[in-house]
Design a protein around this motif. Structure first.
Motif, short mmCIF file in Angstrom:
data_model
loop_
_atom_site.label_atom_id
_atom_site.label_comp_id
_atom_site.label_asym_id
_atom_site.label_seq_id
_atom_site.Cartn_x
_atom_site.Cartn_y
_atom_site.Cartn_z
N UNK A 32 44.44 36.59 48.77
CA UNK A 32 45.87 36.42 49.00
C UNK A 32 46.55 36.34 47.64
N UNK A 33 46.80 37.50 47.05
CA UNK A 33 47.34 37.53 45.69
C UNK A 33 48.80 37.07 45.66
N UNK A 34 49.24 36.48 44.55
CA UNK A 34 50.66 36.11 44.40
C UNK A 34 51.53 37.34 44.20
N UNK A 35 52.83 37.14 44.18
CA UNK A 35 53.77 38.26 44.18
C UNK A 35 53.71 39.09 42.91
N UNK A 36 53.24 38.52 41.80
CA UNK A 36 53.19 39.30 40.56
C UNK A 36 52.15 40.41 40.61
N UNK A 37 51.21 40.31 41.54
CA UNK A 37 50.23 41.39 41.72
C UNK A 37 50.88 42.50 42.53
N UNK A 38 51.14 43.62 41.87
CA UNK A 38 51.84 44.73 42.51
C UNK A 38 50.89 45.79 43.07
N UNK A 39 49.65 45.82 42.59
CA UNK A 39 48.73 46.87 43.01
C UNK A 39 47.32 46.31 43.01
N UNK A 60 41.34 34.05 35.19
CA UNK A 60 42.15 32.97 34.61
C UNK A 60 42.84 33.44 33.33
N UNK A 61 42.12 34.16 32.50
CA UNK A 61 42.69 34.66 31.24
C UNK A 61 43.86 35.61 31.52
N UNK A 62 43.66 36.55 32.44
CA UNK A 62 44.74 37.50 32.75
C UNK A 62 45.99 36.77 33.22
N UNK A 63 45.81 35.78 34.10
CA UNK A 63 46.96 35.01 34.57
C UNK A 63 47.64 34.27 33.43
N UNK A 64 46.86 33.58 32.61
CA UNK A 64 47.45 32.76 31.55
C UNK A 64 48.14 33.61 30.49
N UNK A 65 47.55 34.76 30.14
CA UNK A 65 48.19 35.64 29.17
C UNK A 65 49.49 36.20 29.73
N UNK A 66 49.45 36.64 30.98
CA UNK A 66 50.67 37.17 31.59
C UNK A 66 51.77 36.12 31.63
N UNK A 67 51.43 34.89 32.03
CA UNK A 67 52.44 33.82 32.10
C UNK A 67 53.00 33.52 30.71
N UNK A 93 46.15 44.58 33.58
CA UNK A 93 45.07 45.08 34.42
C UNK A 93 43.82 44.23 34.21
N UNK A 94 43.30 43.66 35.30
CA UNK A 94 42.08 42.86 35.22
C UNK A 94 41.87 42.07 36.49
N UNK A 95 40.88 41.21 36.49
CA UNK A 95 40.72 40.26 37.59
C UNK A 95 41.90 39.30 37.59
N UNK A 96 42.19 38.71 38.77
CA UNK A 96 43.35 37.82 38.85
C UNK A 96 43.12 36.79 39.95
N UNK A 97 43.56 35.54 39.73
CA UNK A 97 43.41 34.52 40.78
C UNK A 97 44.14 34.95 42.05
N UNK A 98 43.62 34.56 43.22
CA UNK A 98 42.61 33.51 43.45
C UNK A 98 41.15 33.92 43.25
N UNK A 99 40.88 35.13 42.73
CA UNK A 99 39.51 35.45 42.36
C UNK A 99 39.04 34.44 41.31
#
Length: 763
Positions: A56-63, A25-32, A13-19
């Protein structure tokens, strides 16, 4: 981590690119990193979207969770519960969540039924009372708190009293890049053979880049071909507020100092590959932040771990990371010190490369693979602790979305007290400064008397508020003109009445406040005074023609009859005025216009509110149904972008056959809607009404067309209205009292809703 071989599910849970922000960036990198380490784990993302933006969020963003939408937080919790999430990994910083001090997040965590691991991107040394309240709840509801530095962990223990066993220290993750000579990348940017200084990250004034530029003349004097690369787009919030003013000021500064040829601005948000190349080309990384109170810096971590020689001001993260010679610390706001430190590093190549190597080797514990391993262990511990001792929040399963109370601001009365004196409450303010020129009015003093009386019921009264209550009661007494039986309204600052009699509406509001005093105060002498004055003021109603004045009087009479329900005169007037309102509806309403006039103007919800009260307590089903129908119609048509509350604007109102005016939106409309919808919930127990009250209240906190808060958390005031592109910056009494009255009703509803929910869950 999984039970019986089931695939583990870790939600982020957090901000996520393309924001575009560091936490995204941290949320994406930690998740990956977690997903790469555990290919059999499912790792969905709950993305927080800012300010009405669309991504336009990527598919890993479910909500997707709009930050200002309080209901979305509860829906997100339901999504997590239903999808059997094993662990929720939250990225926390106060500014990314909605509600006062980000309090909407708390409603999600209270509802979630899984362990929560919260990564703290900010730990405040001196939080405001609202921040402290939210953070204490966050700490209590989190199974583990992750600090990114030892300093952060110490602050959690010493300032926030978090038990040590609840804290994990995991550094900010960094990419695993090779230790390379900066010359390998320099030709990509046209700086081959030149010394390169780099600063990167979203631009904002707190980054102190002006001091880096101011240091250049001295550096250029010794190294004429040096290049200072400032990499990064201006922070989106800053762009929305003031455009590129800050970046342009930096460009002007470079030209003024004659170093424009030595500064390269790269005004864009770069991807990881490009960022690695820019960092690789740097000989020295400069981070001249202005504020000591920064517990972590992702940009510093990236460059340090890539083996860069770092010059930094001593904010908390830098002071810890660069100790023992792993970097150079310089004083805040000191361009000459920056120039000396960079000059010495450029001229002492052996020392610079030794510093680079030391930083690179120390940074191996910070690469994402190591960080993901550390988080995996924390997830395991959190699950074990949660199973052993589930927190109380995990068993509150019977509380539905509609019954979850909204996060509410703490009480602040600074501005109300500033607007009050021994005469009463002043009408207007210029910004937050009382405007003596406009004096006082009965309307606002009635509102203040009503508020201070409600605060008695909520046990929030203080000596200062009792003084306001006494002053406003005295104002009301003086406003009543015995010969005419009417209240005067406007009084100049030098205490001269400006009229012989006030408006019918101000008379009705006075009766409303007096009735509330009778029905609610614990001060017997004040109750006796109010009852006597109300009786003297009732006969004037005979000649009144304003339906709003009728409605205000009905609300006051209902309050009066709470304790004096045997008063036949008061009861007769309540029914007489309600019948007048119903008659107007009967003559004027139609299926597509269920309203009593050909225009919807101001304080609109008070009219159906009055009918709902009398219809319910007087057992008049036709009257009750008329009120509920009119209020529902009003609420359904007071809706803006994304479903936010949009009251009928005062710039044109809403004429029959036309469209509602969108602006200027007034606080008294939101307060009226809150109050009426709460009353509708009282009589129907239909949770749609409670949700509508919450939606209307959220208007004050940013749930509006501009996503801007009208509530001023610094002083408890409220701005005077919402224009098409801005807030009216004045904080008058009507607006501030409207907000405080709505808050009082929402506080009371919060307690009542919980009691009702608990009772309804009993067998």
């Amino acid at each position: 981590m999984s039970q019986s071989g089931a695939t583990s599910k870790i939600a982020f849970l957090g901000d996520f690119p393309p924001r575009q922000c560091g936490i995204a960036t941290f949320t994406r990198d930690l998740r990956e990193a977690i997903a790469d380490m555990h290919p059999d784990w499912v790792c969905p993302v709950i993305a927080v979207t800012d300010g009405g933006r669309r991504y336009d969020y990527p598919s890993e963003v479910r909500f997707e969770m709009p930050e200002k939408d309080a209901g979305a937080y509860l829906r997100a919790a339901d999504f997590l519960n239903i999808s059997h999430t094993n662990v929720l990994c939250v990225q926390h910083e106060f500014g990314i969540y909605g509600g006062p001090a980000g309090s909407h997040l708390i409603s999600l965590l209270k509802r979630a039924r899984m362990p929560v691991v919260t990564t703290l991107h900010t730990v405040l040394q001196k939080p405001t009372p609202e921040q402290r309240k939210v953070f204490d709840q966050l700490a209590q509801l989190s199974t583990r708190l992750v600090a990114m530095s030892e300093k952060g962990a110490a602050m959690l223990r010493e300032i926030h009293r978090v038990p040590p066993e609840k804290i994990a220290v995991i550094p900010h993750g960094i990419p695993d890049v090779p230790f390379v000579d900066p010359n390998f990348y320099k030709d990509k940017f046209g700086v081959a053979g030149q010394p390169v200084i780099l600063t990167f990250g979203l631009l904002s004034p707190g980054k102190g880049i002006e001091y880096g530029i101011s240091a250049l003349p001295e550096i250029v004097g010794r190294h004429p071909d040096v290049v200072y690369i400032v990499l990064g787009a201006t922070h989106p919030n800053l762009v929305r507020a003031e455009g590129e003013t800050y970046r342009l000021s930096l460009e002007r500064l470079a030209k003024k100092l004659g170093v424009e040829r030595n500064v390269m601005f790269v005004n864009r948000y770069v991807d990881n590959r490009s960022l690695t190349e820019y960092i690789g080309a740097a000989d020295i990384y400069l981070t001249p932040y202005l504020n000591e109170a920064q517990i972590t810096s992702g940009t510093l971590a990236y460059c340090y771990g890539a083996g860069k020689a770092v010059v930094s001001t001593p904010y908390w993260h830098a002071a810890e990371l660069l100790q023992d010679g792993r970097g150079v610390l310089v004083p805040f706001r000191d361009a000459p010190a920056i120039a000396r430190a960079i000059g010495e590093l450029l001229e002492n190549e052996t020392h610079r490369h030794a510093m680079r190597k030391q930083a690179y080797l120390a940074g191996r514990d910070m690469i994402w693979k190591q960080v993901a391993h550390a988080y995996s262990l924390v997830f395991e511990e959190a699950i074990a602790d949660f199973r052993a001792a589930p927190p109380s929040r995990a068993v509150r399963l019977a509380v539905t979305l509609a019954k979850e109370p909204v996060g509410l601001p703490l009480w602040r009365f600074d501005h109300l007290l500033r607007m009050s004196d021994s005469t009463g409450v002043l009408q207007h303010a210029i910004h937050s400064v009382p405007w003596f020129e406009h004096g006082y009015c009965t309307d606002d003093n009635a509102r203040a008397l009503l508020l201070t009386t409600l605060l008695e019921n909520l046990e929030e009264s203080t000596p200062e508020l009792i003084a306001v209550q006494s002053a406003t009661a005295a104002f009301m007494q003086h406003a009543f003109h015995a010969d005419s039986g009417r209240f005067r309204n406007f009084m100049s600052f030098d205490r001269r009445w400006l009229e012989e009699r006030g408006s019918e509406d101000s008379h009705g509001r006075a009766l409303w406040a007096l009735g509330a005093v009778v029905g609610r105060t614990q001060r017997e002498s004040l109750r006796n005074w109010a009852a006597e004055l109300l009786e003297r003021a009732l006969p004037a109603l005979e000649e009144f023609t304003s339906p709003r004045a009728w409605a205000f009087a009905v609300l006051g009479l209902h309050e009066y009859l709470r304790v004096l329900h045997g008063d036949l005169l008061a009861n007769r007037w309540r029914h007489e005025l309600s019948e007048r309102l119903l008659a107007l509806f009967t003559r004027n309403a139609a299926p597509d216009w269920p309203w009593l006039e050909d225009i919807v103007s101001y304080d609109n919800a008070r009219i159906p509110h009055a009918l709902i009260l009398t219809g319910y307590w007087g057992e008049r089903h036709d009257m009750l149904q008329t009120g509920l129908t009119a209020l529902r119609w009003l609420q359904e048509h007071q809706s803006g972008a994304g479903g936010c509350f949009r009251p009928v604007g005062s710039d044109g109102f809403w004429e029959r056959g036309g469209e509602p005016a969108s602006y200027d939106q007034q606080p008294l409309e939101a307060a009226a809607a809150v109050s009426a919808c709460i009353e509708a919930w009282h009589v129907t127990r239909d949770d749609w009404w409670r949700q509508e009250a919450q939606r209307a209240f959220e208007w004050f906190l940013g749930g509006n067309d501009l996503n801007l808060s009208l509530y001023d958390a610094t002083n408890g005031g409220c701005f005077d209205g919402l224009h098409p592109n801005r807030i009216n910056q004045n904080q008058g009494a009507e607006s501030t009292l409207s907000f405080l009255l709505a808050l009082a009703e929402m506080k009371a509803l919060s307690h009542e809703t919980l009691s009702f929910s608990d009772a309804s869950a009993e067998p």
